[in-house]
Design a protein around this motif. Structure first.
Motif, PDB file in Angstrom:
ATOM      1  N   LEU A   1       4.309   6.479   9.343  1.00 52.22           N
ATOM      2  CA  LEU A   1       4.100   5.030   9.444  1.00 52.22           C
ATOM      3  C   LEU A   1       3.221   4.684  10.632  1.00 52.22           C
ATOM      4  O   LEU A   1       2.446   3.719  10.589  1.00 52.22           O
ATOM      5  CB  LEU A   1       5.439   4.300   9.536  1.00 52.22           C
ATOM      6  N   ILE A   2       3.325   5.464  11.705  1.00 55.24           N
ATOM      7  CA  ILE A   2       2.488   5.240  12.887  1.00 55.24           C
ATOM      8  C   ILE A   2       1.048   5.639  12.575  1.00 55.24           C
ATOM      9  O   ILE A   2       0.098   4.903  12.889  1.00 55.24           O
ATOM     10  CB  ILE A   2       3.033   6.035  14.093  1.00 55.24           C
TER      11      ILE A   2
ATOM     12  N   LYS B   1       0.836  -1.197   0.000  1.00 56.44           N
ATOM     13  CA  LYS B   1       0.000   0.000   0.000  1.00 56.44           C
ATOM     14  C   LYS B   1       0.873   1.250   0.000  1.00 56.44           C
ATOM     15  O   LYS B   1       2.028   1.206   0.429  1.00 56.44           O
ATOM     16  CB  LYS B   1      -0.929   0.003   1.220  1.00 56.44           C
ATOM     17  N   GLY B   2       0.305   2.349  -0.462  1.00 56.74           N
ATOM     18  CA  GLY B   2       1.053   3.592  -0.570  1.00 56.74           C
ATOM     19  C   GLY B   2       0.649   4.611   0.473  1.00 56.74           C
ATOM     20  O   GLY B   2      -0.497   4.638   0.929  1.00 56.74           O
ATOM     21  N   ILE B   3       1.604   5.447   0.859  1.00 60.62           N
ATOM     22  CA  ILE B   3       1.367   6.563   1.780  1.00 60.62           C
ATOM     23  C   ILE B   3       1.988   7.811   1.164  1.00 60.62           C
ATOM     24  O   ILE B   3       3.161   7.799   0.773  1.00 60.62           O
ATOM     25  CB  ILE B   3       2.029   6.322   3.154  1.00 60.62           C
ATOM     26  N   ILE B   4       1.204   8.872   1.064  1.00 62.78           N
ATOM     27  CA  ILE B   4       1.755  10.163   0.645  1.00 62.78           C
ATOM     28  C   ILE B   4       1.661  11.110   1.836  1.00 62.78           C
ATOM     29  O   ILE B   4       0.569  11.347   2.359  1.00 62.78           O
ATOM     30  CB  ILE B   4       0.998  10.755  -0.555  1.00 62.78           C
TER      31      ILE B   4
ATOM     32  N   GLY C   1      13.079  11.134  -1.201  1.00 60.61           N
ATOM     33  CA  GLY C   1      11.858  11.066  -0.402  1.00 60.61           C
ATOM     34  C   GLY C   1      10.927   9.945  -0.788  1.00 60.61           C
ATOM     35  O   GLY C   1       9.697  10.107  -0.785  1.00 60.61           O
ATOM     36  N   LEU C   2      11.477   8.780  -1.111  1.00 57.60           N
ATOM     37  CA  LEU C   2      10.682   7.588  -1.445  1.00 57.60           C
ATOM     38  C   LEU C   2      11.277   6.414  -0.680  1.00 57.60           C
ATOM     39  O   LEU C   2      12.485   6.154  -0.763  1.00 57.60           O
ATOM     40  CB  LEU C   2      10.734   7.319  -2.951  1.00 57.60           C
ATOM     41  N   TYR C   3      10.421   5.701   0.055  1.00 56.02           N
ATOM     42  CA  TYR C   3      10.885   4.632   0.941  1.00 56.02           C
ATOM     43  C   TYR C   3       9.938   3.439   0.839  1.00 56.02           C
ATOM     44  O   TYR C   3       8.716   3.608   0.945  1.00 56.02           O
ATOM     45  CB  TYR C   3      10.907   5.115   2.397  1.00 56.02           C
TER      46      TYR C   3
ATOM     47  N   LEU D   1       6.234   4.746   1.123  1.00 58.96           N
ATOM     48  CA  LEU D   1       6.018   6.109   1.612  1.00 58.96           C
ATOM     49  C   LEU D   1       6.724   7.083   0.674  1.00 58.96           C
ATOM     50  O   LEU D   1       7.908   6.909   0.376  1.00 58.96           O
ATOM     51  CB  LEU D   1       6.581   6.252   3.028  1.00 58.96           C
ATOM     52  N   ILE D   2       5.994   8.083   0.213  1.00 53.55           N
ATOM     53  CA  ILE D   2       6.608   9.113  -0.625  1.00 53.55           C
ATOM     54  C   ILE D   2       6.200  10.485  -0.095  1.00 53.55           C
ATOM     55  O   ILE D   2       5.069  10.680   0.363  1.00 53.55           O
ATOM     56  CB  ILE D   2       6.218   8.948  -2.121  1.00 53.55           C
TER      57      ILE D   2
END
Length: 294
Positions: free
Chosen positions: A94-95, A6-9, A176-178, A108-109
């Motif tokens: 992330l939390i 899944k992605g997080i921005i 900034g991409l993990y 995460l980006i």
């Protein structure tokens, strides 16, 4: 069986480096040439084949983001929403995302990062499949002291991560991409605030490094990475996009196009998205892609 990534921005923060322009509007909603800044990181996640995305914004900016993106269904995506009440560090994302991730690996980006290049697309499509440990992406810069920097041994294995070092161990900055495995929220909770009171992403990455579970993918010379967090870098990003699009006769980093290419939008759905945008020329490009690539 491993869950789908899944992605997080992360589109929080005060945008103070762009004041006064960002006093009333989130920097991630500001234009980078022909599209809002947030389209660029969103297109990266879609390119990587990630359909479920959590948008993390400030409480007061979220309504404007929702007006722009909604629930993502029209674009073939599933966008959910969360808030970062105060800018307490990148690792906090992330939390905040723990319930959304529900044990899935993540990407995460940061909402102000722009990536472009055919080699980059291949790199992320390869990396997204590796769901163990963590992957960060290194980019060669001339001013490494302004970034988190990776140090390597003679075999180019990562051995150190230092935030804004006075004496950098290399010229490779962490972008900034993990990509993280399912343990990232748990590890993020163990990070203690830094001297500036933030949960630093470098500290989270160091946990993976110390466990010998951190991979560093070096982006090739054909890849462009821009952080659009200052006036000058925002201008440079807009100029880059303008030059690329004018020279090639295409538009880059369009999330709708990337979703169409993933097979998440039909030709008719892309044409429907194109119709109200034709006066700007953006809709004409979407329509052209729909007709020529279906």
């Amino acid at each position: 069986m491993t869950k789908q990534r899944k992605g997080i921005i992360l589109a929080g923060g005060t945008g103070s480096r762009l004041h006064p322009a960002t006093i009333t509007v989130s920097k991630q909603l500001m234009p980078v040439f022909d599209k809002p800044m947030i389209y660029y990181p969103l297109s990266v996640l879609v390119q990587a084949g990630i359909q479920d995305i959590l948008m993390i914004t400030t409480p007061h900016d979220q309504a404007q983001f929702k007006k722009l993106l909604g629930d993502g269904k029209a674009w073939g995506l599933n966008i959910e929403w969360a808030v970062q009440p105060s800018p307490d560090g990148l690792a906090q994302a992330l939390i905040i995302a723990e319930d959304f991730l529900d044990g899935a690996p993540s990407a995460l980006i940061l909402g102000d990062n722009l990536f472009f290049g055919s080699g980059f697309a291949k790199t992320i499509k390869r990396s997204v499949k590796d769901t163990g440990g963590a992957t960060v992406f290194g980019f060669h810069v001339k001013n490494p002291s302004d970034y988190g920097v990776v140090g390597f041994d003679k075999d180019m294995n990562a051995i150190s991560l230092v935030e804004k070092p006075e004496n950098p161990a290399s010229n490779y900055a962490v972008t900034g991409l993990y990509f993280y495995d399912e343990h990232a929220p748990k590890y993020a909770k163990t990070v203690t605030p830094s001297a500036r009171g933030e949960l630093e992403i470098t500290a989270l990455n160091e946990i993976y490094l110390n466990r010998s579970e951190l991979r560093v993918e070096l982006l090739d010379e054909g890849t462009t990475w821009l952080d659009t967090g200052t006036h000058r870098s925002l201008l440079a990003a807009a100029q880059f996009v303008a030059v690329m699009e004018d020279r090639q006769g295409i538009r880059i980093c369009c999330p709708e196009v990337e979703s169409f290419r993933q097979g998440w939008l039909t030709k008719d759905e892309l044409l429907t998205l194109a119709e109200p945008l034709k006066k700007s020329g953006y809709g004409n490009y979407l329509a052209k892609v729909a007709e020529s690539e279906h």
